[in-house]
Design a protein around this motif. Structure first.
Motif, short mmCIF file in Angstrom:
data_model
loop_
_atom_site.label_atom_id
_atom_site.label_comp_id
_atom_site.label_asym_id
_atom_site.label_seq_id
_atom_site.Cartn_x
_atom_site.Cartn_y
_atom_site.Cartn_z
N VAL A 69 35.35 46.91 41.81
CA VAL A 69 35.16 45.45 41.88
C VAL A 69 36.21 44.72 41.07
O VAL A 69 36.80 43.73 41.52
CB VAL A 69 33.74 45.08 41.40
N SER A 70 36.49 45.20 39.85
CA SER A 70 37.44 44.50 38.98
C SER A 70 38.87 44.59 39.51
O SER A 70 39.62 43.61 39.44
CB SER A 70 37.37 45.06 37.55
N VAL A 71 39.25 45.73 40.08
CA VAL A 71 40.59 45.86 40.65
C VAL A 71 40.73 44.96 41.88
O VAL A 71 41.77 44.34 42.10
CB VAL A 71 40.89 47.33 41.00
N THR A 72 39.67 44.88 42.67
CA THR A 72 39.72 44.06 43.88
C THR A 72 39.74 42.58 43.55
O THR A 72 40.51 41.80 44.14
CB THR A 72 38.51 44.38 44.78
N ARG A 73 38.93 42.16 42.59
CA ARG A 73 38.78 40.72 42.31
C ARG A 73 39.77 40.21 41.28
O ARG A 73 40.21 39.06 41.37
CB ARG A 73 37.34 40.45 41.83
N TRP A 74 40.12 41.04 40.28
CA TRP A 74 40.96 40.55 39.18
C TRP A 74 42.21 41.36 38.94
O TRP A 74 42.96 41.07 38.01
CB TRP A 74 40.12 40.50 37.89
N LYS A 75 42.44 42.38 39.73
CA LYS A 75 43.64 43.22 39.61
C LYS A 75 43.79 43.81 38.21
O LYS A 75 44.88 43.85 37.65
CB LYS A 75 44.89 42.39 39.97
N CYS A 76 42.68 44.26 37.64
CA CYS A 76 42.72 44.93 36.34
C CYS A 76 41.59 45.94 36.29
O CYS A 76 40.67 45.92 37.12
CB CYS A 76 42.60 43.92 35.19
N PHE A 77 41.67 46.84 35.32
CA PHE A 77 40.61 47.83 35.09
C PHE A 77 39.76 47.35 33.93
O PHE A 77 40.28 47.05 32.85
CB PHE A 77 41.19 49.20 34.79
N ALA A 78 38.45 47.33 34.13
CA ALA A 78 37.55 46.87 33.07
C ALA A 78 37.00 48.01 32.23
O ALA A 78 36.63 47.80 31.08
CB ALA A 78 36.39 46.09 33.68
N THR A 79 36.97 49.23 32.78
CA THR A 79 36.32 50.34 32.07
C THR A 79 37.30 51.30 31.42
O THR A 79 36.92 52.05 30.54
CB THR A 79 35.43 51.14 33.04
N MET A 80 38.55 51.32 31.86
CA MET A 80 39.56 52.20 31.26
C MET A 80 40.86 51.43 31.10
O MET A 80 41.24 50.65 31.98
CB MET A 80 39.76 53.45 32.11
N TYR A 164 38.56 31.53 36.22
CA TYR A 164 38.09 32.70 36.98
C TYR A 164 38.95 33.92 36.69
O TYR A 164 38.44 35.04 36.61
CB TYR A 164 38.11 32.37 38.47
N HIS A 165 40.26 33.72 36.52
CA HIS A 165 41.16 34.84 36.26
C HIS A 165 40.82 35.57 34.96
O HIS A 165 41.12 36.75 34.82
CB HIS A 165 42.61 34.34 36.19
N TRP A 166 40.20 34.87 34.02
CA TRP A 166 39.91 35.46 32.72
C TRP A 166 38.48 35.99 32.63
O TRP A 166 38.02 36.38 31.56
CB TRP A 166 40.14 34.42 31.62
N THR A 167 37.77 36.04 33.75
CA THR A 167 36.39 36.51 33.75
C THR A 167 36.22 37.93 33.19
O THR A 167 35.22 38.21 32.52
CB THR A 167 35.82 36.45 35.18
N PRO A 168 37.16 38.87 33.44
CA PRO A 168 36.97 40.22 32.89
C PRO A 168 36.81 40.26 31.37
O PRO A 168 36.26 41.23 30.84
CB PRO A 168 38.24 40.96 33.32
N LEU A 169 37.27 39.23 30.69
CA LEU A 169 37.10 39.22 29.23
C LEU A 169 35.63 39.14 28.83
O LEU A 169 35.27 39.47 27.70
CB LEU A 169 37.85 38.03 28.62
N ALA A 170 34.77 38.71 29.77
CA ALA A 170 33.35 38.59 29.47
C ALA A 170 32.65 39.94 29.51
O ALA A 170 31.64 40.13 28.82
CB ALA A 170 32.68 37.62 30.44
N PHE A 171 33.15 40.88 30.32
CA PHE A 171 32.43 42.16 30.44
C PHE A 171 33.25 43.37 30.01
O PHE A 171 32.68 44.47 29.90
CB PHE A 171 31.90 42.36 31.86
N ALA A 172 34.54 43.24 29.76
CA ALA A 172 35.31 44.38 29.26
C ALA A 172 34.76 44.92 27.94
O ALA A 172 34.76 46.14 27.73
CB ALA A 172 36.79 44.01 29.13
N PRO A 173 34.27 44.05 27.00
CA PRO A 173 33.69 44.61 25.77
C PRO A 173 32.52 45.54 26.01
O PRO A 173 32.30 46.47 25.23
CB PRO A 173 33.26 43.34 25.00
N ALA A 174 31.76 45.30 27.07
CA ALA A 174 30.62 46.18 27.35
C ALA A 174 31.07 47.61 27.60
O ALA A 174 30.39 48.57 27.21
CB ALA A 174 29.84 45.65 28.56
N PHE A 175 32.24 47.77 28.20
CA PHE A 175 32.73 49.12 28.48
C PHE A 175 33.46 49.70 27.28
O PHE A 175 33.66 50.91 27.22
CB PHE A 175 33.59 49.09 29.73
N GLY A 176 33.86 48.85 26.34
CA GLY A 176 34.28 49.36 25.05
C GLY A 176 33.11 50.00 24.32
O GLY A 176 33.23 51.08 23.72
#
Length: 311
Positions: A69-80, A164-176
Protein backbone atom coordinates in the motif's frame (compact mmCIF):
# COMPACT_ATOMS: atom_id res chain seq x y z
CA UNK A 1 19.45 0.10 8.48
CA UNK A 2 16.76 -1.35 10.76
CA UNK A 3 19.32 -3.14 12.95
CA UNK A 4 21.53 -0.04 13.09
CA UNK A 5 18.58 2.17 14.05
CA UNK A 6 17.59 -0.25 16.80
CA UNK A 7 21.12 -0.37 18.22
CA UNK A 8 21.43 3.41 18.14
CA UNK A 9 18.10 3.82 19.89
CA UNK A 10 19.34 1.71 22.78
CA UNK A 11 22.23 4.05 23.58
CA UNK A 12 21.08 7.46 22.39
CA UNK A 13 18.57 8.68 25.04
CA UNK A 14 19.73 9.54 28.56
CA UNK A 15 18.95 6.90 31.13
CA UNK A 16 19.00 4.02 28.64
CA UNK A 17 21.15 1.03 29.39
CA UNK A 18 24.39 0.56 27.52
CA UNK A 19 24.49 -1.33 24.25
CA UNK A 20 26.31 -4.25 25.85
CA UNK A 21 23.74 -4.65 28.61
CA UNK A 22 20.91 -4.26 26.13
CA UNK A 23 22.46 -6.93 23.93
CA UNK A 24 22.83 -9.25 26.89
CA UNK A 25 19.16 -8.72 27.78
CA UNK A 26 18.14 -9.54 24.22
CA UNK A 27 20.25 -12.69 24.08
CA UNK A 28 18.71 -14.09 27.25
CA UNK A 29 15.23 -14.28 25.77
CA UNK A 30 13.20 -17.45 26.26
CA UNK A 31 13.50 -18.09 22.52
CA UNK A 32 17.24 -18.66 22.96
CA UNK A 33 16.91 -20.53 26.23
CA UNK A 34 14.27 -22.84 24.79
CA UNK A 35 16.59 -23.75 21.93
CA UNK A 36 19.40 -25.06 24.07
CA UNK A 37 18.03 -28.55 24.34
CA UNK A 38 18.60 -31.14 21.66
CA UNK A 39 15.93 -33.69 22.53
CA UNK A 40 12.29 -33.88 21.60
CA UNK A 41 10.07 -31.00 22.64
CA UNK A 42 7.33 -31.51 25.17
CA UNK A 43 3.74 -30.50 24.45
CA UNK A 44 3.94 -27.17 26.38
CA UNK A 45 7.20 -26.31 24.62
CA UNK A 46 5.66 -27.06 21.24
CA UNK A 47 2.67 -24.87 22.06
CA UNK A 48 5.00 -22.07 23.13
CA UNK A 49 6.83 -22.25 19.81
CA UNK A 50 3.52 -22.26 17.94
CA UNK A 51 2.42 -19.11 19.77
CA UNK A 52 5.66 -17.34 18.91
CA UNK A 53 5.34 -18.39 15.29
CA UNK A 54 1.73 -17.19 15.07
CA UNK A 55 2.61 -13.73 16.39
CA UNK A 56 5.56 -13.53 13.97
CA UNK A 57 3.26 -14.51 11.09
CA UNK A 58 0.77 -11.80 12.00
CA UNK A 59 3.53 -9.19 12.12
CA UNK A 60 4.94 -10.34 8.77
CA UNK A 61 1.54 -10.43 7.08
CA UNK A 62 0.85 -6.85 8.16
CA UNK A 63 4.29 -5.69 6.99
CA UNK A 64 3.81 -7.24 3.54
CA UNK A 65 0.36 -5.70 3.25
CA UNK A 66 1.39 -2.23 4.37
CA UNK A 67 4.48 -2.10 2.15
CA UNK A 68 2.40 -2.80 -0.95
CA UNK A 69 0.00 0.00 0.00
CA UNK A 70 2.73 2.49 0.95
CA UNK A 71 4.77 1.87 -2.22
CA UNK A 72 1.66 2.22 -4.37
CA UNK A 73 0.29 5.34 -2.67
CA UNK A 74 3.40 7.16 -1.45
CA UNK A 75 6.34 5.57 -3.29
CA UNK A 76 8.13 4.69 -0.05
CA UNK A 77 8.54 1.75 2.31
CA UNK A 78 6.93 2.15 5.71
CA UNK A 79 8.11 -1.07 7.38
CA UNK A 80 11.73 -1.38 6.19
CA UNK A 81 14.19 1.40 5.58
CA UNK A 82 16.63 -0.21 3.12
CA UNK A 83 14.47 0.77 0.14
CA UNK A 84 14.18 4.34 1.42
CA UNK A 85 17.96 4.61 1.70
CA UNK A 86 18.20 3.52 -1.93
CA UNK A 87 15.59 6.11 -2.87
CA UNK A 88 17.65 8.79 -1.13
CA UNK A 89 20.63 7.96 -3.33
CA UNK A 90 18.37 8.02 -6.36
CA UNK A 91 16.98 11.44 -5.39
CA UNK A 92 20.43 12.92 -4.76
CA UNK A 93 21.48 12.36 -8.37
CA UNK A 94 18.21 13.65 -9.79
CA UNK A 95 16.78 10.34 -10.98
CA UNK A 96 13.62 10.45 -8.90
CA UNK A 97 10.98 10.47 -11.61
CA UNK A 98 8.21 10.90 -9.04
CA UNK A 99 9.65 14.23 -7.77
CA UNK A 100 10.03 12.95 -4.23
CA UNK A 101 13.00 14.77 -2.71
CA UNK A 102 15.65 13.20 -0.54
CA UNK A 103 14.31 15.05 2.51
CA UNK A 104 11.04 13.13 2.18
CA UNK A 105 12.78 9.78 2.52
CA UNK A 106 14.96 11.13 5.30
CA UNK A 107 11.80 12.18 7.13
CA UNK A 108 10.32 8.68 6.77
CA UNK A 109 13.53 7.12 8.10
CA UNK A 110 13.55 9.56 11.00
CA UNK A 111 9.91 8.73 11.79
CA UNK A 112 10.81 5.03 11.82
CA UNK A 113 13.73 5.82 14.12
CA UNK A 114 11.41 7.69 16.48
CA UNK A 115 9.31 4.53 16.74
CA UNK A 116 12.34 2.41 17.61
CA UNK A 117 13.43 4.92 20.26
CA UNK A 118 9.88 4.99 21.65
CA UNK A 119 9.87 1.22 21.99
CA UNK A 120 13.29 1.15 23.65
CA UNK A 121 12.24 3.78 26.18
CA UNK A 122 8.84 2.19 26.83
CA UNK A 123 10.44 -1.22 27.35
CA UNK A 124 12.85 0.39 29.82
CA UNK A 125 10.01 2.21 31.57
CA UNK A 126 7.47 -0.66 31.50
CA UNK A 127 9.35 -3.96 31.20
CA UNK A 128 7.62 -6.56 29.02
CA UNK A 129 4.93 -4.05 28.08
CA UNK A 130 6.95 -1.67 25.92
CA UNK A 131 5.48 -2.58 22.53
CA UNK A 132 1.83 -2.00 23.40
CA UNK A 133 2.56 1.11 25.47
CA UNK A 134 4.69 2.75 22.77
CA UNK A 135 2.42 1.80 19.88
CA UNK A 136 -0.93 2.87 21.36
CA UNK A 137 -0.68 6.66 20.70
CA UNK A 138 1.02 6.12 17.32
CA UNK A 139 -1.70 3.76 16.13
CA UNK A 140 -4.43 6.11 17.38
CA UNK A 141 -3.00 8.97 15.28
CA UNK A 142 -2.63 6.65 12.31
CA UNK A 143 -6.24 5.46 12.56
CA UNK A 144 -7.56 9.04 12.67
CA UNK A 145 -5.39 10.04 9.71
CA UNK A 146 -6.51 7.11 7.57
CA UNK A 147 -10.15 7.72 8.48
CA UNK A 148 -9.83 11.36 7.42
CA UNK A 149 -8.23 10.34 4.13
CA UNK A 150 -10.98 7.81 3.44
CA UNK A 151 -13.72 10.31 4.29
CA UNK A 152 -12.07 12.97 2.16
CA UNK A 153 -11.60 10.72 -0.87
CA UNK A 154 -15.20 9.51 -0.87
CA UNK A 155 -17.00 12.77 -0.05
CA UNK A 156 -15.11 16.07 -0.19
CA UNK A 157 -11.79 15.51 -1.96
CA UNK A 158 -10.30 18.66 -0.43
CA UNK A 159 -7.37 17.11 1.47
CA UNK A 160 -4.23 19.11 0.54
CA UNK A 161 -1.99 17.06 -1.75
CA UNK A 162 1.12 18.51 -0.10
CA UNK A 163 -0.02 17.14 3.25
CA UNK A 164 -1.08 13.83 1.73
CA UNK A 165 2.49 13.19 0.57
CA UNK A 166 3.69 13.24 4.18
CA UNK A 167 1.06 10.80 5.47
CA UNK A 168 3.61 7.94 5.97
CA UNK A 169 5.14 9.95 8.79
CA UNK A 170 2.00 9.15 10.80
CA UNK A 171 2.44 5.38 10.70
CA UNK A 172 6.15 4.72 10.02
CA UNK A 173 6.87 4.99 13.79
CA UNK A 174 4.53 2.07 14.41
CA UNK A 175 6.80 -0.16 12.36
CA UNK A 176 9.81 1.16 14.20
CA UNK A 177 8.11 -0.19 17.31
CA UNK A 178 7.41 -3.45 15.47
CA UNK A 179 11.03 -3.77 14.37
CA UNK A 180 12.34 -3.22 17.87
CA UNK A 181 9.75 -5.51 19.46
CA UNK A 182 10.29 -8.42 17.07
CA UNK A 183 14.08 -8.29 16.76
CA UNK A 184 14.81 -7.24 20.34
CA UNK A 185 11.89 -8.87 22.13
CA UNK A 186 10.67 -12.38 22.83
CA UNK A 187 10.47 -13.37 19.17
CA UNK A 188 14.18 -12.61 18.72
CA UNK A 189 13.79 -12.49 14.94
CA UNK A 190 13.00 -9.72 12.43
CA UNK A 191 9.50 -9.93 11.03
CA UNK A 192 9.65 -6.96 8.65
CA UNK A 193 12.57 -8.34 6.61
CA UNK A 194 12.99 -11.61 4.73
CA UNK A 195 16.67 -11.42 3.74
CA UNK A 196 17.98 -13.23 6.80
CA UNK A 197 15.16 -15.75 6.60
CA UNK A 198 16.09 -16.54 3.00
CA UNK A 199 19.62 -17.30 4.21
CA UNK A 200 18.23 -19.68 6.81
CA UNK A 201 16.00 -21.42 4.28
CA UNK A 202 18.89 -21.79 1.82
CA UNK A 203 21.01 -23.32 4.58
CA UNK A 204 18.20 -25.75 5.33
CA UNK A 205 18.01 -26.76 1.66
CA UNK A 206 21.76 -27.38 1.56
CA UNK A 207 21.61 -29.46 4.74
CA UNK A 208 18.73 -31.48 3.35
CA UNK A 209 20.52 -32.11 0.05
CA UNK A 210 23.76 -33.12 1.77
CA UNK A 211 21.89 -35.18 4.39
CA UNK A 212 23.31 -33.23 7.31
CA UNK A 213 21.70 -33.65 10.70
CA UNK A 214 19.31 -30.92 11.81
CA UNK A 215 19.46 -29.87 15.43
CA UNK A 216 16.31 -28.92 17.29
CA UNK A 217 17.32 -25.26 17.34
CA UNK A 218 17.85 -25.22 13.58
CA UNK A 219 14.47 -26.87 13.00
CA UNK A 220 12.76 -24.16 15.05
CA UNK A 221 14.68 -21.42 13.25
CA UNK A 222 13.87 -22.86 9.81
CA UNK A 223 10.18 -23.20 10.64
CA UNK A 224 10.11 -19.58 11.80
CA UNK A 225 11.87 -18.38 8.62
CA UNK A 226 9.47 -20.28 6.36
CA UNK A 227 6.51 -18.88 8.29
CA UNK A 228 7.75 -15.29 8.06
CA UNK A 229 8.49 -15.59 4.35
CA UNK A 230 5.11 -17.14 3.54
CA UNK A 231 3.23 -14.60 5.68
CA UNK A 232 5.01 -11.63 4.09
CA UNK A 233 4.15 -12.92 0.62
CA UNK A 234 0.55 -13.54 1.66
CA UNK A 235 0.28 -10.02 3.04
CA UNK A 236 1.71 -8.52 -0.15
CA UNK A 237 -0.72 -10.51 -2.30
CA UNK A 238 -3.63 -9.46 -0.11
CA UNK A 239 -2.60 -5.81 -0.23
CA UNK A 240 -2.29 -5.90 -4.02
CA UNK A 241 -5.73 -7.49 -4.33
CA UNK A 242 -7.35 -4.97 -1.99
CA UNK A 243 -5.79 -2.04 -3.83
CA UNK A 244 -6.94 -3.39 -7.19
CA UNK A 245 -10.52 -3.63 -5.94
CA UNK A 246 -10.39 -0.16 -4.37
CA UNK A 247 -8.90 1.46 -7.46
CA UNK A 248 -11.63 -0.15 -9.52
CA UNK A 249 -14.18 1.39 -7.14
CA UNK A 250 -12.62 4.85 -7.56
CA UNK A 251 -11.37 5.28 -3.97
CA UNK A 252 -7.71 5.18 -5.11
CA UNK A 253 -6.70 2.97 -2.21
CA UNK A 254 -7.85 5.34 0.54
CA UNK A 255 -9.09 3.33 3.49
CA UNK A 256 -6.96 0.28 2.68
CA UNK A 257 -5.06 0.76 5.94
CA UNK A 258 -8.09 1.39 8.16
CA UNK A 259 -8.16 -2.12 9.72
CA UNK A 260 -4.38 -2.33 10.12
CA UNK A 261 -4.10 -0.05 13.16
CA UNK A 262 -6.44 -2.11 15.39
CA UNK A 263 -4.97 -5.39 14.10
CA UNK A 264 -1.44 -4.20 14.82
CA UNK A 265 -2.45 -3.15 18.33
CA UNK A 266 -3.76 -6.67 18.96
CA UNK A 267 -0.46 -8.08 17.70
CA UNK A 268 1.53 -5.83 20.04
CA UNK A 269 -0.72 -6.88 22.92
CA UNK A 270 -0.12 -10.55 22.13
CA UNK A 271 3.62 -9.93 21.71
CA UNK A 272 3.78 -8.46 25.21
CA UNK A 273 1.75 -11.42 26.47
CA UNK A 274 4.54 -13.72 25.24
CA UNK A 275 6.98 -11.82 27.43
CA UNK A 276 4.70 -11.73 30.46
CA UNK A 277 1.28 -13.40 30.56
CA UNK A 278 -1.58 -10.92 30.67
CA UNK A 279 -3.64 -10.88 33.86
CA UNK A 280 -6.85 -11.05 31.82
CA UNK A 281 -5.77 -14.24 30.08
CA UNK A 282 -4.53 -15.74 33.33
CA UNK A 283 -7.93 -15.04 34.93
CA UNK A 284 -9.70 -16.64 31.97
CA UNK A 285 -7.45 -19.70 32.19
CA UNK A 286 -8.05 -19.97 35.93
CA UNK A 287 -11.81 -19.65 35.44
CA UNK A 288 -11.75 -22.36 32.77
CA UNK A 289 -9.88 -24.69 35.13
CA UNK A 290 -12.42 -23.99 37.86
CA UNK A 291 -15.30 -24.72 35.51
CA UNK A 292 -13.65 -27.93 34.32
CA UNK A 293 -12.98 -28.94 37.91
CA UNK A 294 -16.58 -28.32 39.00
CA UNK A 295 -17.83 -30.24 35.96
CA UNK A 296 -15.63 -33.21 36.78
CA UNK A 297 -16.78 -33.06 40.43
CA UNK A 298 -20.43 -33.14 39.34
CA UNK A 299 -19.75 -36.06 37.02
CA UNK A 300 -18.01 -37.95 39.82
CA UNK A 301 -20.88 -37.27 42.23
CA UNK A 302 -23.43 -38.39 39.64
CA UNK A 303 -21.49 -41.60 38.97
CA UNK A 304 -21.16 -42.34 42.69
CA UNK A 305 -24.87 -41.72 43.25
CA UNK A 306 -25.80 -43.96 40.35
CA UNK A 307 -23.44 -46.68 41.59
CA UNK A 308 -24.96 -46.45 45.10
CA UNK A 309 -28.44 -46.96 43.70
CA UNK A 310 -27.30 -50.00 41.80
CA UNK A 311 -27.62 -48.42 38.40
Amino acid sequence: PETLLWRLSCVLPQGFKSLNSTHSEVTRTPASSRRRFCGAMSAPEKWTEVKHRLVACMFSFICGYVDVVSVTRWKCFATMMTGNVVFIGRAFIGQDVCNFMAKYYLAVIFAFFVGVVSYSYAEHRWPDRGASRAAAPILAIWLVMEAVLFYDSTIHDIFPMELYHWTPLAFAPAFGVLSGASAGGRLATPTNLVTGHLVTISSAIVKACTKQKWGQAFKIKTAMSCSVLASTLAGALTGAGVLKCMFDDGTHGHGALLPIGPLLMICFWLNDHLAKPRSLLKKMKKLRKQLNGSGEARDSATSAHAHGMGL
